[in-house]
Design a protein around this motif. Structure first.
Motif, PDB file in Angstrom:
ATOM      1  N   GLN A 176      -2.899   0.047  -9.806  1.00  0.00           N
ATOM      2  CA  GLN A 176      -4.274  -0.613  -9.800  1.00  0.00           C
ATOM      3  C   GLN A 176      -4.861  -0.366  -8.118  1.00  0.00           C
ATOM      4  O   GLN A 176      -5.924  -0.314  -8.096  1.00  0.00           O
ATOM      5  CB  GLN A 176      -4.209  -1.953 -10.304  1.00  0.00           C
ATOM      6  CG  GLN A 176      -4.412  -1.985 -11.652  1.00  0.00           C
ATOM      7  CD  GLN A 176      -4.047  -3.383 -12.256  1.00  0.00           C
ATOM      8  OE1 GLN A 176      -3.629  -4.488 -11.610  1.00  0.00           O
ATOM      9  NE2 GLN A 176      -4.472  -3.726 -13.458  1.00  0.00           N
ATOM     10  N   ILE A 177      -3.818  -0.598  -7.435  1.00  0.00           N
ATOM     11  CA  ILE A 177      -4.137  -0.288  -6.136  1.00  0.00           C
ATOM     12  C   ILE A 177      -4.641   0.646  -5.501  1.00  0.00           C
ATOM     13  O   ILE A 177      -5.571   0.812  -4.677  1.00  0.00           O
ATOM     14  CB  ILE A 177      -3.016  -1.019  -5.035  1.00  0.00           C
ATOM     15  CG1 ILE A 177      -2.557  -2.477  -5.154  1.00  0.00           C
ATOM     16  CG2 ILE A 177      -3.159  -0.774  -3.685  1.00  0.00           C
ATOM     17  CD1 ILE A 177      -1.184  -2.782  -4.729  1.00  0.00           C
ATOM     18  N   THR A 178      -4.001   1.789  -6.153  1.00  0.00           N
ATOM     19  CA  THR A 178      -4.453   3.295  -5.635  1.00  0.00           C
ATOM     20  C   THR A 178      -5.751   3.932  -6.449  1.00  0.00           C
ATOM     21  O   THR A 178      -6.123   4.808  -6.137  1.00  0.00           O
ATOM     22  CB  THR A 178      -3.412   4.301  -5.830  1.00  0.00           C
ATOM     23  OG1 THR A 178      -2.575   4.183  -7.104  1.00  0.00           O
ATOM     24  CG2 THR A 178      -2.362   3.944  -4.826  1.00  0.00           C
ATOM     25  N   ASP A 187       0.780  -1.223  -0.072  1.00  0.00           N
ATOM     26  CA  ASP A 187      -0.052   0.048  -0.128  1.00  0.00           C
ATOM     27  C   ASP A 187       0.796   1.261   0.058  1.00  0.00           C
ATOM     28  O   ASP A 187       0.466   2.266  -0.546  1.00  0.00           O
ATOM     29  CB  ASP A 187      -0.963   0.215   1.266  1.00  0.00           C
ATOM     30  CG  ASP A 187      -2.100  -1.036   1.149  1.00  0.00           C
ATOM     31  OD1 ASP A 187      -2.409  -1.383   0.017  1.00  0.00           O
ATOM     32  OD2 ASP A 187      -2.459  -1.604   2.001  1.00  0.00           O
ATOM     33  N   LEU A 188       2.025   1.267   0.722  1.00  0.00           N
ATOM     34  CA  LEU A 188       2.812   2.258   0.773  1.00  0.00           C
ATOM     35  C   LEU A 188       3.408   2.737  -0.260  1.00  0.00           C
ATOM     36  O   LEU A 188       3.539   3.646  -1.003  1.00  0.00           O
ATOM     37  CB  LEU A 188       4.116   2.338   2.023  1.00  0.00           C
ATOM     38  CG  LEU A 188       3.106   2.271   3.586  1.00  0.00           C
ATOM     39  CD1 LEU A 188       4.395   2.019   4.414  1.00  0.00           C
ATOM     40  CD2 LEU A 188       2.574   3.666   3.523  1.00  0.00           C
ATOM     41  N   MET A 189       4.096   1.502  -1.064  1.00  0.00           N
ATOM     42  CA  MET A 189       4.822   1.588  -2.559  1.00  0.00           C
ATOM     43  C   MET A 189       3.774   2.077  -3.673  1.00  0.00           C
ATOM     44  O   MET A 189       3.814   2.914  -4.320  1.00  0.00           O
ATOM     45  CB  MET A 189       5.091   0.306  -2.776  1.00  0.00           C
ATOM     46  CG  MET A 189       6.576  -0.147  -2.244  1.00  0.00           C
ATOM     47  SD  MET A 189       7.714   1.169  -2.313  1.00  0.00           S
ATOM     48  CE  MET A 189       8.052   1.179  -4.153  1.00  0.00           C
ATOM     49  N   SER A 190       2.463   1.715  -3.488  1.00  0.00           N
ATOM     50  CA  SER A 190       1.398   2.294  -4.337  1.00  0.00           C
ATOM     51  C   SER A 190       1.144   3.635  -4.278  1.00  0.00           C
ATOM     52  O   SER A 190       1.138   4.502  -5.186  1.00  0.00           O
ATOM     53  CB  SER A 190       0.085   1.270  -4.448  1.00  0.00           C
ATOM     54  OG  SER A 190      -0.418   1.504  -3.021  1.00  0.00           O
ATOM     55  N   ASN A 191       1.278   4.106  -2.995  1.00  0.00           N
ATOM     56  CA  ASN A 191       1.009   5.507  -2.767  1.00  0.00           C
ATOM     57  C   ASN A 191       2.106   6.265  -3.432  1.00  0.00           C
ATOM     58  O   ASN A 191       2.020   7.396  -3.780  1.00  0.00           O
ATOM     59  CB  ASN A 191       0.780   5.655  -1.238  1.00  0.00           C
ATOM     60  CG  ASN A 191      -0.494   5.408  -0.794  1.00  0.00           C
ATOM     61  OD1 ASN A 191      -1.555   5.631  -1.598  1.00  0.00           O
ATOM     62  ND2 ASN A 191      -0.723   5.142   0.534  1.00  0.00           N
ATOM     63  N   ILE A 192       3.390   5.771  -3.132  1.00  0.00           N
ATOM     64  CA  ILE A 192       4.446   6.252  -3.871  1.00  0.00           C
ATOM     65  C   ILE A 192       4.463   6.630  -5.184  1.00  0.00           C
ATOM     66  O   ILE A 192       4.696   7.621  -5.960  1.00  0.00           O
ATOM     67  CB  ILE A 192       5.741   5.729  -3.446  1.00  0.00           C
ATOM     68  CG1 ILE A 192       6.227   5.978  -1.900  1.00  0.00           C
ATOM     69  CG2 ILE A 192       7.159   6.230  -4.127  1.00  0.00           C
ATOM     70  CD1 ILE A 192       7.374   5.030  -1.334  1.00  0.00           C
TER      71      ILE A 192
END
Length: 177
Positions: A150-152, A115-120
């Motif tokens: 796709q996650i974000t 989740d943190l990587m997708s936010n980055i």
């Protein structure tokens, strides 16, 4: 008496005096090894190699940092820039404790939170960074970037992307005939 951490006494050691240990179970996949090279090329060595000094052999035996050592061995540009020397932090422990230290160092690195990587990825796109830029600077392939997008939320991250006309809906095809 207060014991200081070895990191406060970094020394510069010629790579020829540094040798790998015989017990490290860690391996790095080629994409991550390339990313490590890119990191060292762009940022320099930001962490020392952790070694044990073997007085009898007059060698520094790697406890942690084999892949940083390997980058200098495999890449002449890094070797030349660094003058063939690596930053070394020395620990003085018996073999069993060095083995334990190696495993602790390897396992303590952790992993990235998806989740943190997708936010980055989302933030980088919001400031105008392309997938190609992200791929180059973060060491990700296009499929990994797509999965993180796709996650974000797909819509916001693809709003400026042009799509090909590989197919047309049936009713549009009938109008073209």
């Amino acid at each position: 008496m207060t014991k200081k951490s070895p990191v406060y006494q970094i020394i510069s050691v010629p790579i020829e005096k540094i040798v790998p240990n015989t017990y490290n179970p860690n391996s790095v996949a080629p994409p991550e090894l390339k990313l490590l090279y890119d990191s060292i090329k762009e940022d320099g060595y930001t962490m020392p190699i952790v070694c044990y000094y073997d007085k009898g052999a007059d060698q520094y035996v790697i406890v942690d940092g084999f892949h940083r050592y390997r980058i200098m061995q495999d890449h002449d540009d890094i070797y030349q820039r660094e003058g063939g020397r690596l930053p070394v932090s020395v620990i003085d422990k018996p073999l069993d404790q060095r083995m334990a230290s190696t495993i602790r160092h390897n396992r303590a690195r952790g992993s990235h939170n998806v989740d943190l990587m997708s936010n980055i990825i989302k933030e980088l796109h919001e400031i105008g960074r392309s997938d190609a830029w992200i791929s180059k600077h973060l060491g990700m392939d296009k499929d990994e970037i797509l999965r993180l997008k796709q996650i974000t939320g797909l819509a916001a991250l693809f709003k400026d992307t042009g799509f090909g006309k590989a197919w047309l809906p049936i009713d549009e095809m009938e109008n073209d005939v």
